[in-house]
Scaffold this active site. Structure first.
Site, PDB file in Angstrom:
ATOM      1  N   GLU A  96      -4.897   2.771  -4.060  1.00 24.83           N
ATOM      2  CA  GLU A  96      -3.208   2.640  -3.906  1.00 24.83           C
ATOM      3  C   GLU A  96      -2.769   1.429  -3.620  1.00 24.83           C
ATOM      4  O   GLU A  96      -1.511   1.227  -2.999  1.00 24.83           O
ATOM      5  CB  GLU A  96      -2.896   3.859  -3.077  1.00 24.83           C
ATOM      6  CG  GLU A  96      -3.290   3.692  -1.624  1.00 24.83           C
ATOM      7  CD  GLU A  96      -4.684   4.087  -1.382  1.00 24.83           C
ATOM      8  OE1 GLU A  96      -5.439   4.165  -2.308  1.00 24.83           O
ATOM      9  OE2 GLU A  96      -4.871   4.485  -0.193  1.00 24.83           O
TER      10      GLU A  96
ATOM     11  N   ASP B 258      -1.969   9.626  -9.975  1.00 22.08           N
ATOM     12  CA  ASP B 258      -2.056   8.635 -11.057  1.00 22.08           C
ATOM     13  C   ASP B 258      -0.502   8.484 -11.399  1.00 22.08           C
ATOM     14  O   ASP B 258      -0.122   7.325 -11.747  1.00 22.08           O
ATOM     15  CB  ASP B 258      -2.694   9.344 -12.451  1.00 22.08           C
ATOM     16  CG  ASP B 258      -4.189   9.287 -12.138  1.00 22.08           C
ATOM     17  OD1 ASP B 258      -5.039   9.548 -13.017  1.00 22.08           O
ATOM     18  OD2 ASP B 258      -4.558   8.566 -11.212  1.00 22.08           O
TER      19      ASP B 258
ATOM     20  N   ASP C 136       0.765  -1.228   0.086  1.00 27.94           N
ATOM     21  CA  ASP C 136       0.058  -0.100  -0.009  1.00 27.94           C
ATOM     22  C   ASP C 136       0.912   1.021  -0.025  1.00 27.94           C
ATOM     23  O   ASP C 136       1.758   1.430   0.553  1.00 27.94           O
ATOM     24  CB  ASP C 136      -0.965   0.068   1.080  1.00 27.94           C
ATOM     25  CG  ASP C 136      -1.929   1.067   1.106  1.00 27.94           C
ATOM     26  OD1 ASP C 136      -3.091   0.681   0.553  1.00 27.94           O
ATOM     27  OD2 ASP C 136      -1.894   1.953   1.659  1.00 27.94           O
TER      28      ASP C 136
ATOM     29  N   ASN D  68      -3.056  12.990  -3.328  1.00 30.99           N
ATOM     30  CA  ASN D  68      -4.174  13.458  -4.203  1.00 30.99           C
ATOM     31  C   ASN D  68      -4.735  14.778  -3.762  1.00 30.99           C
ATOM     32  O   ASN D  68      -4.913  15.850  -4.554  1.00 30.99           O
ATOM     33  CB  ASN D  68      -5.277  12.282  -3.975  1.00 30.99           C
ATOM     34  CG  ASN D  68      -5.105  11.315  -5.085  1.00 30.99           C
ATOM     35  OD1 ASN D  68      -4.234  11.558  -6.102  1.00 30.99           O
ATOM     36  ND2 ASN D  68      -5.670  10.206  -4.787  1.00 30.99           N
TER      37      ASN D  68
END
Length: 528
Positions: free
Chosen positions: A449, A423, A406, A414
């Site tokens: 993620e 991204d 993770d 973000n």
């Protein structure tokens, strides 16, 4: 010479002139004759299929009942353990507890607590009015005296007249002294856990149905509720179930009807499940079907039989080939043959057209299959392909390791740098993962993620080394100097740490959670 050229392959015959009203009739006539000739074999095939389906259905039902009774036993064990530590509970508190257990599981129609002397200390529902009375039925007396888990055969309760099955669990205090039993009962003739699970579709449109028998050969569940409690020991299938056998066969039931029966025993309680279909229903259906076809097609087409056989064999060959090809499309990888010229113009054109169309379809299917197996953002394997691969490895008994990875503080990326930056992070991490693992390892974007890696034939220690290589590579490369990236990872191993995919993933996920909780940017191996 010119005449021979005119009769050559270029002068294709018109299929229309040969098959107007002929081929369609020949197909129907041929089908009718095949149905008549194969009547007995088809009947046996139908019987075998029905027997297999009934046996499979019975097996699934027996597994359901087995799981149900194990759960019921666990529920009583938990209740006995709870009650053993609360010897100061009043009768009202006991009743309240029993009512809570009964309502939370719906396993039992009633529950009670009986002391070693057979005195009912508490009962739920309290409306039964049995509190303070002594048990009188032999099954209840045997259960109290057994001082061990007990499951009775069906019997009539003397107080209520109900046909019931009694399950008990002994209660011991911390010193091992016997305190009595906690009981659960199933009212076989009333609405109960069995009718809740199986009662809604007991008989289908074809007349097939199922029933459940006890270990002494009495009906516990049946679509005809008036038969519950009936002794069916003379039934051949029931006799085998009493011996603990499972199988499928044609039998004659206690009412003289020939039935197709699939049956399976229940390990948890010695009961048996029987799924039966009336033999006469299938025979009538098959006979009526054959008669209907013959009635409509046999007489009008008898005169055309010889002509159709001679001509249709040559004309039908390319279409049989194409039909066989069509049947394989979507089921297996088809190697398209080279197109060969055929003397019939329509068959030749159709063959070439279909081969070209199939080549295009197969190309598109291959492309769609690849897209369905790949995550569009990262280019890694997607979750569906990962789950299929893991299930396949587990089914083969392969030893492998699972890494769940993770991205740390991805929400911060973000929120502060935008989704495009997010991204970019995911793409960079996927590149690092792909370049850090071995050829043949499966890398997947699991969602958001979160990534997973499957390492075939890999020990826990080797998996840890690979995971650390990935973690360090991600930390070193990052996305940019202003946007450092780290990952946390959890590792679990099959089969040393888990025996199913769900359990394996759960353990790896717990290890990942521990990595997050202990500071992130680290790898944690799930405990044994």
């Amino acid at each position: 010479m010119s005449s021979r050229r005119e009769r050559g392959p270029r002068n294709k015959l018109s299929l229309t002139t040969l098959l107007i009203g002929l081929v369609s009739m020949a197909v129907l006539l041929t089908s009718s004759m095949l149905l008549i000739a194969s009547y007995e074999s088809q009947k046996q095939s139908l019987i075998d299929t029905t027997l297999h389906l009934n046996h499979t259905h019975a097996g699934k039902m027996s597994q359901t009942i087995d799981s149900l009774f194990r759960s019921m036993r666990i529920s009583l064990q938990y209740s006995a353990k709870t009650l053993s530590g609360k010897d100061d509970m009043s009768p009202a508190e006991m009743t309240e507890y029993l009512q809570f257990v009964r309502n939370s599981s719906n396993y039992f129609n009633s529950m009670s607590i009986i002391n070693p002397n057979g005195l009912i200390q508490s009962v739920a529902p309290s409306s039964l009015g049995m509190t303070g009375k002594y048990v009188t039925t032999q099954a209840a007396l045997d259960a109290t005296a057994a001082e061990a888990p007990f499951l009775s055969e069906p019997y009539r309760a003397t107080s209520t007249g109900r046909l019931i099955v009694l399950m008990t669990q002994p209660i011991f205090d911390k010193q091992g002294a016997y305190l009595g039993v906690v009981t659960g009962t199933i009212y076989l003739e009333d609405h109960n856990i069995l009718t809740m699970i199986f009662g809604s579709n007991a008989i289908d449109d074809s007349g097939s149905y199922y029933y459940i028998v006890s270990s002494d050969g009495r009906l516990i569940f049946h679509p005809d509720s008036t038969r519950i409690g009936e002794d069916v020991n003379t039934n051949k299938v029931v006799q085998k179930l009493i011996k603990g056998e499972s199988g499928q066969e044609q039998v004659v039931n206690t009412r003289g009807e020939t039935m197709l029966a699939g049956y399976s025993s229940v390990p948890a309680n010695g009961w048996g499940v029987v799924v039966v279909s009336p033999n006469r229903v299938m025979q009538n259906q098959l006979k009526n079907h054959i008669q209907s076809i013959l009635w409509y097609v046999l007489l009008p087409f008898l005169l055309l039989l010889l002509a159709v056989i001679l001509i249709a064999r040559k004309l039908a060959r390319p279409f049989v080939f194409l039909a066989d090809l069509v049947s394989k499309i979507g089921k297996e990888k088809v190697e398209l043959p080279e197109s060969k010229p055929h003397w019939n113009r329509e068959a030749d054109l159709l063959t070439k057209t279909i081969l070209l169309a199939f080549a295009d379809i197969q190309k598109q299917n291959d492309q769609l299959t690849q897209e369905a197996m790949t995550d569009s953002l990262t280019g890694l394997t997607n979750r569906r392909n990962f789950e299929n691969t893991m299930d396949h490895w587990i089914a083969e008994g392969m030893s492998f390791a699972l890494i769940v990875l993770d991205v740390d503080k991805f929400k911060y990326v973000n929120d502060n740098y935008g989704h495009q930056a997010g991204d970019d992070v995911l793409k960079q991490v996927s590149k690092v993962i792909s370049s850090s693992v071995r050829p043949g390892d499966i890398c997947c974007r699991y969602g958001g993620e979160e990534f997973v890696i499957l390492l075939a034939h890999t020990t826990v220690d080797d998996a840890y080394m690979i995971a650390e290589r990935v973690r360090l590579a991600v930390e070193i490369r990052g996305v940019s100097s202003s946007l450092p990236i780290t990952v946390s990872q959890g590792i679990a191993h099959f089969p040393s740490q888990a025996d199913s995919s769900d359990q394996l993933f759960h353990k790896a996920d717990l290890a990942l959670y521990q990595a997050k909780e202990t500071g992130r940017n680290r790898t944690v191996i799930a405990p044994q």
